[in-house]
Structures are given as structure tokens and as C-alpha cells.
Design an enzyme around this catalytic site. Structure first.
Site, PDB file in Angstrom:
ATOM      1  N   GLU A  74      25.870 -45.934 -59.017  1.00  0.00           N
ATOM      2  CA  GLU A  74      26.688 -44.701 -58.349  1.00  0.00           C
ATOM      3  C   GLU A  74      26.166 -43.360 -59.316  1.00  0.00           C
ATOM      4  OE1 GLU A  74      30.940 -45.934 -56.642  1.00  0.00           O
ATOM      5  OE2 GLU A  74      30.679 -46.242 -58.684  1.00  0.00           O
ATOM      6  N   ASP A 132      26.379 -44.332 -53.446  1.00  0.00           N
ATOM      7  CA  ASP A 132      26.748 -45.887 -54.077  1.00  0.00           C
ATOM      8  C   ASP A 132      25.668 -46.819 -53.506  1.00  0.00           C
ATOM      9  OD1 ASP A 132      27.883 -48.238 -54.567  1.00  0.00           O
ATOM     10  OD2 ASP A 132      29.572 -47.888 -53.549  1.00  0.00           O
TER      11      ASP A 132
END
Lengths: 84, 447
Positions: B135, B39
Site C-alpha cells: 500500500e 492498495d
């Protein structure tokens, strides 16, 4: 602190190792020396490509320049003055 | 085999087998699945801070044009510390963090960085699934013998991201996508967390149930009425009762609470486009149908351009409207035949608008989309129909745009744009299954 410019400007660029980047440009009556290229990205515009550069200049400001390969023109897109 | 076991393939959460609890990062390479979720922390804000070093260490808001009413797409961690969250209006964010610097984001810039990030991931594994622009899931199961433990691989990726791009990220490692995703949220920014299967109850179960992927505000309220407030409560709950209350979804929730998730990391999943849409937050609220019609035409043109470029036709048209009180609704209709006609999309979207937007309602945002897509296949057309002429015009227009860019040619109606109502860039929303359009990182061939 962010100035949208969008002006065509003369730029001196260096081509080396299959890459190129702006080194100096003329704007506001003075020569700005590129001290560091801090970011680079590109996009397609039809079959042409636009190369974008974020650069730090000797005056301490961050400028975003772009080369439009359709017209082979450099633009000063915006100036992000230091300090905030 | 019980019904539960059939639906879970006979597998139960590994920690329920009574495996000893403990950490051992020096163990032999694991033969079971190892998934990482990477992320990029406050991605848009990070990219802006890299490009403009004077912004580093300062509260930064990135979104639409700050001079116009826009929302915050990303906030730097300095701004987040003041309570700013993505999705807030600039006005709300500035109230919480008066010193924050607001700048207009540039999606082209972020997309280009996203491509380069994914390229780095693919140096370590070819099984990469982009979950969103910031992500991605990586399946590390079969690359441990090449590159070492998952922690080592993710450490190398973190170093490469800093060295090559100047970006930091949070990494979660787990036995499946669900656990990896939850692990990535545990240390932000710039963290690396691994959750071993046997640690799941100790680590996950004390968390509030809304921390579980798939539990939103409404589900949280419904679960609270059943006495379920933590992930552990849900994991221990009778799955038959959950199934009775929520159907198959209740059963899935029970599995997720027990750390069971067998969904694969699918590098191709985003190449399957399920819908194509565009939305636009208007610079000021509108309440007249003619202006709405102009924007719906403008959005429809962009949607159909992308549909034709990717050779899709669609059947279901959806109109999204948000009013000045931030209340949103969507209305859909399904056509008898698939099409990519801009006029059909515009006319049907306008029909939905007239039917569902009462006169005088202040409209803040408009969106149109096509779903129920399929690839266009050559079909016999009538020789002298309007459809044939329309397709010929579309093909000619597309050829001009392909060569000279999307702004080179447009409908005459769209030239006289409403004064002061158009920003340079258009907002674009991607549905979860639509992120594989041609400019998605995963639409590129693997390295």
C-alpha cells in the site's frame, strides 16, 4: 505440486537490450524449452547478485531458475507443476 | 478560537460548512489536497499467480512452508470468498477452503515487485509514502496540471501496473490520507473510488465505527458502551465527552469521524527507523530454556547485523513470546547505554525470558527487537576494553558478510542448530516506523 529442487543445471540464456533471460535448460534427462518468462526478480547476496526467473516451459510446468553471479551458476530452485 | 479549533488548526470538516452535496468529476482541477491510496489486492497471491499462470483463478494461500505449521500471509480472492483471511493458520484456512493451494512465499520476490510498483508511482508524483509492502499514499495535489484529474492519473497508474507487471490494485482518492484509505476499501478488487469532501457524511457515516482507522476491538466495545455504533454516531458525539473518556485520542477519533486528517504524505517517514526486530515461528513448540537461548541468540545476531549495517545503536530490548494457545506478550527493559552488541541483546533477552516464561510453558514464537535507537557516533573508547575488541570482531564479521553474504560466517554456537528447527528463511517483522530500512522502496533515491 511444488517440488523443491535446488540443483545446478546447464542453461542457455539470451542477452539482449541490456537484459538476459533463460531460453532452454537441461533437467531430468531432457531439454526444457522456455516458452515464456512470467516473472523476474533479484536480490543481493553480499556484493553479488542473484537473478531469479519464473518461466513456463514447453511441458506446461512453471519453473523457478536463478543465476548466482558469485559462482556464475544456474540453479533450478523449484518446479511448480501445472494443474494443482 | 475554541480549544477544539486550536487543536485542529481552526479547520472543521468541509462538509460541516453546508457545502452542497453531489458528484462532479468534470470540475476544474482542485486546489485543495488530493491524496490517493493504492492498495495492491492480495499482493503476494497476485505475484505468485503472475509467476505461475496455472494458479490463476484458483484459491491460493501464501505463507510459510505448508508442510510445517505456518500462517497465511495472503490469500487470493478465490480463497477469501471461502472466508479465508490473512493471519489464519494453514489448518484453519484449509478447513474453510479444502481446495486451496498452499505455497511458501518468497519475501525477496515481493520486495522486488514492490520496488517496481513504487517506481511506477514515482513517474507520476515524487510525494509517495509507502504505507506497507502493498500500500502507498500518493499526494496528487500538485501534479494535476501535468497529468489531469486524480481519476485520470490513477487510471493511468492502474493501466501501467497491469501492462508492466500484470498486477491489479484498488485505489481510493480523497482529501486526506484517512479518507483515501477508507475509499480504497470500498471497491475491491480492482476498484477506483473517489470521495469528495462534501460526500463524507453520506458515504462514511453509515459504516460501523470499527471501519474507522484507529478503532480496534477494544475501542469498539468502549464506544458501544457510550451508544456509539457507527462512524456517524462518533462524528456527531460531543468531542468534550470523548476527550474526557479517551484523552487526546478521543479528540482525534472525533476528527477522523468527521473526515479531518491533516497528516502529510511523507516520503521520508519510513526512513526514520524506530525499532529493528526479528521474530520466528518455531517449527514445533519448545519448552526448554537451552533451545530458546539458541533461537534468541540466532535472532539477536540478525537484529544486530542490521543495526550495525545501518549504523544504529539501541537502548530498549523487547522480547516477544507467543505460546501454544496463540497468546502473545512482550516484555522490555532499557539499558543504561546505547549498544548494538549481540551478546548484550541475547543476554538481556534471555533474562526477560527466564523472568517471564514459566517452566513448562510451550513456546510457539520468539521475537527480539531493539528500540530507542540513535545513529552511532564516534565516541572515545577505552583502549584495552572488551568493547573495543568486540567492535573489531563485529567489523571483521560484517566485512565478510558484506562481501560473501550473510550465511558466509556466523557464531560457532549457531552452527549446531537444533535438528529440524530452522527453515531456510527467517520471518521478519517491521514496525510501522521501521519500514524504511535500507531495503525499503523508499530508502531508494527518488527517480
Amino acid at each position: 505440486m511444488i517440488q523443491q529442487v535446488g540443483e545446478s543445471i546447464p542453461v542457455l540464456a539470451r542477452f539482449r537490450d541490456g537484459r538476459f533471460e533463460p531460453r532452454k535448460f537441461l533437467w531430468g534427462g531432457g531439454v526444457r524449452i522456455v516458452e515464456r518468462v512470467t516473472g523476474r526478480w533479484s536480490e543481493h547476496d553480499g556484493q553479488y547478485k542473484i537473478y531469479h526467473f519464473a518461466v513456463m516451459t514447453d511441458t506446461g510446468s512453471c519453473c523457478e531458475l536463478s543465476l548466482h553471479t558469485r559462482h556464475m551458476v544456474w540453479l533450478l530452485d523449484r518446479v511448480l507443476a501445472a494443474g494443482g | 478560537m475554541s480549544n477544539d479549533d486550536r487543536k485542529t488548526g481552526g479547520r472543521r470538516a468541509p462538509f460541516l460548512r453546508g457545502t452542497p452535496v453531489g458528484r462532479d468529476h468534470d470540475r476544474e482541477p482542485d486546489v485543495s489536497r488530493v491524496i490517493a491510496l493504492i492498495d495492491m489486492n492480495a499482493f503476494f497471491a497476485q505475484v505468485e499467480q503472475i509467476c505461475n499462470p496455472s494458479l490463476r483463478g484458483k484459491p491460493l494461500l501464501v505463507g510459510g512452508d505448508p508442510k510445517k505449521r505456518s500462517i497465511v500471509a495472503a490469500a487470493s480472492y478465490e480463497a477469501k470468498a471461502c472466508g479465508v483471511r490473512s493471519g489464519m493458520s494453514y489448518y484453519e484456512a484449509k478447513k474453510l477452503c479444502p481446495d486451496a493451494i498452499a505455497i511458501e512465499g518468497d519475501s525477496r520476490k515481493y520486495l522486488d515487485y514492490c520496488y517496481r510498483i513504487v517506481d511506477i508511482f514515482r513517474e507520476f508524483t515524487d510525494v509517495v509514502e509507502a504505507f506497507s509492502i502493498d500500500e502507498a499514499f500518493l499526494d496528487l495535489t500538485n501534479v494535476q496540471r501535468l497529468f489531469g484529474t486524480p481519476e485520470r492519473i490513477c487510471g493511468c497508474i492502474k493501466e501501467r501496473l497491469v501492462e508492466d507487471l500484470g498486477l491489479t490494485c484498488s485505489v481510493g482518492i480523497g482529501p486526506n490520507k484517512l479518507v483515501a484509505k477508507m475509499a480504497s476499501n470500498m471497491q475491491k478488487p480492482d476498484g477506483l473510488t473517489r470521495i469528495w469532501p462534501e460526500e463524507l457524511p453520506h458515504i462514511l457515516w453509515p459504516f460501523p465505527v470499527e471501519e474507522l482507522t484507529g478503532v480496534g476491538r477494544r475501542m469498539k466495545r468502549r464506544l458501544a458502551r457510550m451508544g456509539i455504533s457507527t462512524i456517524g454516531d462518533l462524528g456527531r458525539f460531543d468531542p468534550a465527552v470523548l476527550r474526557g473518556q479517551f484523552g487526546v485520542y478521543g479528540e482525534l477519533l472525533h476528527q477522523w469521524a468527521n473526515g479531518i486528517d491533516e497528516s502529510p504524505v511523507d516520503p521520508t517517514c519510513f526512513q526514520t527507523v524506530k525499532s529493528v526486530g526479528h521474530s520466528y515461528t518455531l517449527p514445533r513448540d519448545i519448552d526448554d530454556t537451552e533451545t530458546a537461548r539458541w533461537f534468541i541468540f540466532w535472532l539477536s545476531d540478525r537484529v544486530c547485523r542490521r543495526m550495525r549495517r545501518d549504523n544504529y545503536v539501541g537502548r530498549t530490548i523487547t522480547l516477544t513470546v507467543r505460546n501454544s494457545d496463540f497468546l502473545s506478550f512482550t516484555r522490555s527493559l532499557t539499558l543504561p547505554e546505547h549498544t548494538s552488541s549481540v551478546h548484550t541483546l541475547r543476554d538481556r533477552a534471555m533474562l526477560l525470558y527466564r523472568r517471564n516464561v514459566p517452566p513448562g510453558m510451550k513456546v510457539r514464537l520468539l521475537g527480539v527487537s531493539f528500540s530507542h535507537l540513535k545513529k552511532e557516533t564516534p565516541e572515545q573508547m577505552e583502549l584495552f576494553s572488551n568493547e573495543r575488541q568486540r567492535r573489531a570482531v563485529d567489523a571483521a564479521v560484517d566485512a565478510v558478510k558484506d562481501k560473501y553474504g550473510d550465511s558466509a560466517i556466523t557464531f560457532a554456537t549457531l552452527i549446531g542448530r537444533p535438528r529440524g528447527m530452522i527453515r531456510r528463511k527467517i520471518g521478519c517483522f517491521l514496525t510501522s516506523s521501521e519500514k524504511g530500512k535500507s531495503d525499503s522502496p523508499l530508502a531508494r533515491p527518488p527517480l
